[in-house]
Design a protein around this motif. Structure first.
Motif, PDB file in Angstrom:
ATOM      1  N   SER A 334       0.825  -1.206   0.000  1.00 12.04           N
ATOM      2  CA  SER A 334       0.000   0.000   0.000  1.00 12.04           C
ATOM      3  C   SER A 334       0.859   1.256   0.000  1.00 12.04           C
ATOM      4  O   SER A 334       0.391   2.337  -0.315  1.00 12.04           O
ATOM      5  CB  SER A 334      -0.919   0.008   1.221  1.00 12.04           C
ATOM      6  OG  SER A 334      -0.125  -0.024   2.381  1.00 12.04           O
TER       7      SER A 334
ATOM      8  N   SER B  84     -20.842   2.333  -4.408  1.00 11.51           N
ATOM      9  CA  SER B  84     -20.684   1.266  -3.433  1.00 11.51           C
ATOM     10  C   SER B  84     -21.497   0.049  -3.860  1.00 11.51           C
ATOM     11  O   SER B  84     -22.622   0.159  -4.326  1.00 11.51           O
ATOM     12  CB  SER B  84     -21.174   1.788  -2.079  1.00 11.51           C
ATOM     13  OG  SER B  84     -21.580   0.726  -1.283  1.00 11.51           O
ATOM     14  N   HIS B  88     -19.821  -5.246   1.942  1.00 18.95           N
ATOM     15  CA  HIS B  88     -18.843  -4.432   2.661  1.00 18.95           C
ATOM     16  C   HIS B  88     -17.415  -4.872   2.438  1.00 18.95           C
ATOM     17  O   HIS B  88     -16.517  -4.040   2.281  1.00 18.95           O
ATOM     18  CB  HIS B  88     -19.160  -4.441   4.158  1.00 18.95           C
ATOM     19  CG  HIS B  88     -20.442  -3.735   4.461  1.00 18.95           C
ATOM     20  ND1 HIS B  88     -20.572  -2.371   4.276  1.00 18.95           N
ATOM     21  CD2 HIS B  88     -21.640  -4.179   4.864  1.00 18.95           C
ATOM     22  CE1 HIS B  88     -21.808  -2.014   4.575  1.00 18.95           C
ATOM     23  NE2 HIS B  88     -22.482  -3.084   4.935  1.00 18.95           N
ATOM     24  N   SER B  89     -17.187  -6.188   2.430  1.00 24.48           N
ATOM     25  CA  SER B  89     -15.792  -6.612   2.260  1.00 24.48           C
ATOM     26  C   SER B  89     -15.299  -6.277   0.868  1.00 24.48           C
ATOM     27  O   SER B  89     -14.155  -5.857   0.680  1.00 24.48           O
ATOM     28  CB  SER B  89     -15.655  -8.115   2.520  1.00 24.48           C
ATOM     29  OG  SER B  89     -16.873  -8.767   2.298  1.00 24.48           O
ATOM     30  N   ASP B  91     -16.320  -3.752  -0.932  1.00 25.82           N
ATOM     31  CA  ASP B  91     -16.090  -2.310  -0.959  1.00 25.82           C
ATOM     32  C   ASP B  91     -14.781  -1.951  -0.305  1.00 25.82           C
ATOM     33  O   ASP B  91     -14.067  -1.064  -0.752  1.00 25.82           O
ATOM     34  CB  ASP B  91     -17.222  -1.591  -0.216  1.00 25.82           C
ATOM     35  CG  ASP B  91     -18.451  -1.443  -1.080  1.00 25.82           C
ATOM     36  OD1 ASP B  91     -19.524  -1.146  -0.561  1.00 25.82           O
ATOM     37  OD2 ASP B  91     -18.316  -1.634  -2.309  1.00 25.82           O
ATOM     38  N   ARG B  92     -14.460  -2.667   0.782  1.00 26.61           N
ATOM     39  CA  ARG B  92     -13.213  -2.368   1.473  1.00 26.61           C
ATOM     40  C   ARG B  92     -12.017  -2.667   0.578  1.00 26.61           C
ATOM     41  O   ARG B  92     -11.079  -1.888   0.497  1.00 26.61           O
ATOM     42  CB  ARG B  92     -13.127  -3.189   2.761  1.00 26.61           C
ATOM     43  CG  ARG B  92     -12.261  -2.501   3.785  1.00 26.61           C
ATOM     44  CD  ARG B  92     -12.354  -3.094   5.170  1.00 26.61           C
ATOM     45  NE  ARG B  92     -13.290  -4.177   5.332  1.00 26.61           N
ATOM     46  CZ  ARG B  92     -12.917  -5.432   5.632  1.00 26.61           C
ATOM     47  NH1 ARG B  92     -11.671  -5.717   5.783  1.00 26.61           N
ATOM     48  NH2 ARG B  92     -13.841  -6.377   5.780  1.00 26.61           N
ATOM     49  N   VAL B  93     -12.092  -3.823  -0.092  1.00 26.81           N
ATOM     50  CA  VAL B  93     -10.966  -4.203  -0.944  1.00 26.81           C
ATOM     51  C   VAL B  93     -10.832  -3.256  -2.121  1.00 26.81           C
ATOM     52  O   VAL B  93      -9.736  -2.920  -2.565  1.00 26.81           O
ATOM     53  CB  VAL B  93     -11.166  -5.666  -1.424  1.00 26.81           C
ATOM     54  CG1 VAL B  93     -10.237  -5.976  -2.555  1.00 26.81           C
ATOM     55  CG2 VAL B  93     -10.959  -6.621  -0.290  1.00 26.81           C
ATOM     56  N   HIS B  95     -11.534  -0.191  -2.086  1.00 32.18           N
ATOM     57  CA  HIS B  95     -11.262   1.173  -1.655  1.00 32.18           C
ATOM     58  C   HIS B  95     -12.492   2.062  -1.764  1.00 32.18           C
ATOM     59  O   HIS B  95     -12.357   3.272  -1.918  1.00 32.18           O
ATOM     60  CB  HIS B  95     -10.156   1.784  -2.519  1.00 32.18           C
ATOM     61  CG  HIS B  95      -9.047   2.391  -1.711  1.00 32.18           C
ATOM     62  ND1 HIS B  95      -9.205   3.521  -0.964  1.00 32.18           N
ATOM     63  CD2 HIS B  95      -7.777   2.018  -1.559  1.00 32.18           C
ATOM     64  CE1 HIS B  95      -8.082   3.801  -0.364  1.00 32.18           C
ATOM     65  NE2 HIS B  95      -7.188   2.908  -0.716  1.00 32.18           N
ATOM     66  N   GLY B  96     -13.685   1.463  -1.679  1.00 32.20           N
ATOM     67  CA  GLY B  96     -14.871   2.305  -1.719  1.00 32.20           C
ATOM     68  C   GLY B  96     -15.957   1.776  -2.618  1.00 32.20           C
ATOM     69  O   GLY B  96     -17.117   2.111  -2.461  1.00 32.20           O
TER      70      GLY B  96
END
Lengths: 367, 253
Positions: A334, B84, B88-89, B91-93, B95-96
């Protein structure tokens, strides 16, 4: 002064008229004077004066050159070059293994080409370099600015923010450890906003815009003299579709390469290009080779090929005038481009991607 | 940009006429020639030709922006940077979520759920911004005839029962999803080229193409020699137009 009329940069129609009237050398033209010239070849006095001014400018340039004047000439001794090269900085990539095989980092005044399959990290490295070129000199950087020409649209600002933040933090850590005054001063200017505002971004949608931009680059670079890196991300993309005339493509690419070499030398900046891979279908198997053909392979001075091997990203130095061929593994975290922990250097003697036309280097056996 | 006529590049009238006699009418033609050819064609001296070249280049070169300006522009409205996916997972990976302004590709073996995912994204795009959507229309280019309107309504009703509580809301949502059935490569390409006006007209905020591979594989047999070049030609041309649309309108594709 014995320059032939045909070699002067005049308009072709004018040249044809001069030849028909029997003028052979530039000296004759200068002796005749504008009025005589206009009468002999039938052009207006203003045009004749203009032509004579061009001739005079050219001859002055010639004289300065033959008298050994500097500036226009590009000759110097190898010793001068050696001294220049040793004091020249490199643009580090934050991956020490990659810097090692490159001989210190991306070299200024040279064209480096990065080829790779999609998703292997070419744009990431370009973004990393655009940040790294701005590292102040006291931390080992070249303190320059960057021009980023994007043809594929894969430039993500948020990612650059991440990379820049990691770089600034790295420099802060160094400054804390070493506690020197100039480090503190340099750090004041090396902030996120400054880094981002010194990356000049151009988005070219097709090859015409790319050509136009490269024509305008010398002017831009002379206005922004601190630029030390020109990145063209995706030189293959605009040339790979919609091109029926392959000879035109080769000609345009060669012209581009020439201009980039001139830019790299005149402005002492590094030029980094990214290329795509294409499949070459052989008799029984197909191999991945860099796109744009064999003749493009001559354009870049240094060639890096990125590829995958069982989930590990590898970088191979494929062509370089001063370093030997080797492969290293790298990581994209990152924070950007980094070494694999612990840094491992694998030798490329097993012949995985060796070019069959190159004789493999054999290590000398110590008796 | 490339097809910009030289007249608009502020070249003089007689110069344009002279160039058009050699069939050089656009900036593209002009820039493709070498300096010597340009000298021959324009009848000007070397320095003049260089000045002309600069003028023409300036007419079609892209505008400069610093990375900082780009970041400022993005941070002005952060919500419009991603769509989105409500997973959720994922979206997290990502970055949104699915990024606006660039192409996203979804690949998988058959039956994994690509079409379902596309249908869900279409529903999400029509939702108002406060619920995480883009509040706009959707263009859905279907090449496999796999889109089922009933499934669309089923997803919408069961996922967001509080929002789609009336039939009218459902109908409104379905009205904003424009479905195009294209079955050949040429028609897909033609459709993509014609999308620009539709996007502005219908306020489209999402383009889905399901799927690019099926129509390409049907028509181009890779064992024949010439087909590989044609196929990649078609793909890159489509990709560049889609990229341009995604960037120009800041929408996910």
């Amino acid at each position: 002064m014995q320059r032939e009329v045909g070699t002067l940069p005049l308009a072709p129609a004018l040249r044809a008229r001069l030849a028909a009237a029997g003028f052979q050398t530039a000296q004759e033209l200068l002796d005749t004077g504008p009025c005589g010239l206009s009468k002999e070849i039938g052009i207006s006095k203003e045009e004749a004066l203009e032509a004579l001014q061009v001739v005079r400018q050219e001859c002055h340039g010639d004289a300065a050159r033959t008298a050994g004047g500097s500036g226009a000439t590009r000759k110097c001794t190898a010793l001068e070059l050696l001294e220049e090269e040793q004091t020249q900085g490199f643009i580090i990539t934050f991956c020490s293994a990659l810097d090692n095989i490159l001989g210190g980092g991306v070299q200024l005044t040279k064209i480096t080409e990065i080829c790779g399959a999609p998703g292997v990290g070419k744009t990431q490295l370009c973004m990393q370099l655009a940040v790294d070129v701005q590292i102040p000199e006291c931390f080992g950087g070249v303190a320059g600015e960057a021009v980023f020409i994007d043809t594929e649209g894969s430039f993500m600002v948020d990612r650059v923010v991440d990379i820049a933040a990691a770089c600034v933090q790295h420099c802060h850590l160094i400054a804390e450890a070493q506690q020197e005054e100039e480090h503190g001063k340099a750090l004041e200017t090396f902030s996120l906003e400054n880094i981002l505002s010194h990356i000049y971004y151009f988005r070219c949608h097709d090859y015409t815009e790319l050509l136009a931009q490269v024509y305008l680059l010398p002017e831009f670079l002379s206005q922004h003299s601190k630029v030390r890196l020109v990145v063209i991300d995706g030189i293959a993309f605009p040339f790979r579709h919609d091109f029926e005339d392959l000879s035109l493509r080769t000609r345009l690419l060669n012209g581009l390469a020439q201009q980039l070499i001139i830019i790299a030398n005149d402005h002492k900046s590094a030029v980094v290009l990214t290329n795509q891979m294409t499949t070459r279908i052989g008799q029984s198997q197909s191999t991945l080779v860099p796109a744009l053909g064999e003749s493009w392979g001559h354009a870049a001075t240094v060639r890096l090929i990125f590829h995958w091997d069982n989930g590990q990203r590898l970088a191979t130095l494929y062509k370089s005038p001063s370093q030997k061929e080797s492969t290293i593994a790298y990581h994209i975290t990152s924070h950007g481009f980094r070494d694999v922990q612990p840094p491992a250097v694998t030798h490329s003697r097993e012949g995985t991607e060796l070019n069959p036309r190159k004789r493999p280097r054999t290590e000398e056996e110590k008796q | 940009m490339a097809a910009k006529k030289l007249r608009r590049a502020q070249l003089s009238q007689e110069m344009c006429e002279r160039l058009s006699r050699y069939q050089i009418t656009t900036c593209q033609d002009f820039l493709c020639l070498s300096l010597l050819e340009l000298m021959k064609v324009t009848g000007q001296s070397y320095y003049e030709v260089q000045k002309l070249l600069c003028k023409v280049s300036r007419a079609c070169a892209p505008k400069m922006q610093t990375a900082y300006e780009m970041k400022l522009r993005k941070s002005v409205n952060p919500s419009s940077a991603f769509l989105s996916t409500t997973l959720h997972s994922l979206d997290r990976v990502l970055h949104g979520g699915v990024p606006c302004g660039s192409l996203t590709e979804i690949t998988s073996p058959p039956g994994c759920g690509k079409t379902q995912f596309c249908i869900m994204l279409s529903v999400l795009a029509t939702l108002p911004v406060r619920m995480g959507g883009l509040d706009g229309a959707v263009i859905y280019i279907d090449t496999e005839s796999a889109f089922s309107a009933e499934r669309l309504i089923e997803i919408a009703a069961s996922r967001f029962p509080t929002y789609f509580d009336s039939d009218e809301k459902l109908l409104c949502m379905t009205r904003s999803i424009h479905l195009y059935r294209e079955l050949t490569c040429c028609s897909v390409l033609k459709r993509i080229m014609s999308l620009e006006e539709e996007i502005i007209l219908k306020k489209v905020k999402l383009i889905v193409i399901d799927s690019v591979a099926s129509v390409v594989r049907k028509e181009f047999d890779t064992k024949l020699q010439g087909n590989l070049a044609e196929r990649s030609n078609f793909l890159t041309r489509g990709a560049s137009v889609l990229k341009y649309l995604a960037e120009e309108f800041s929408i996910p594709v």
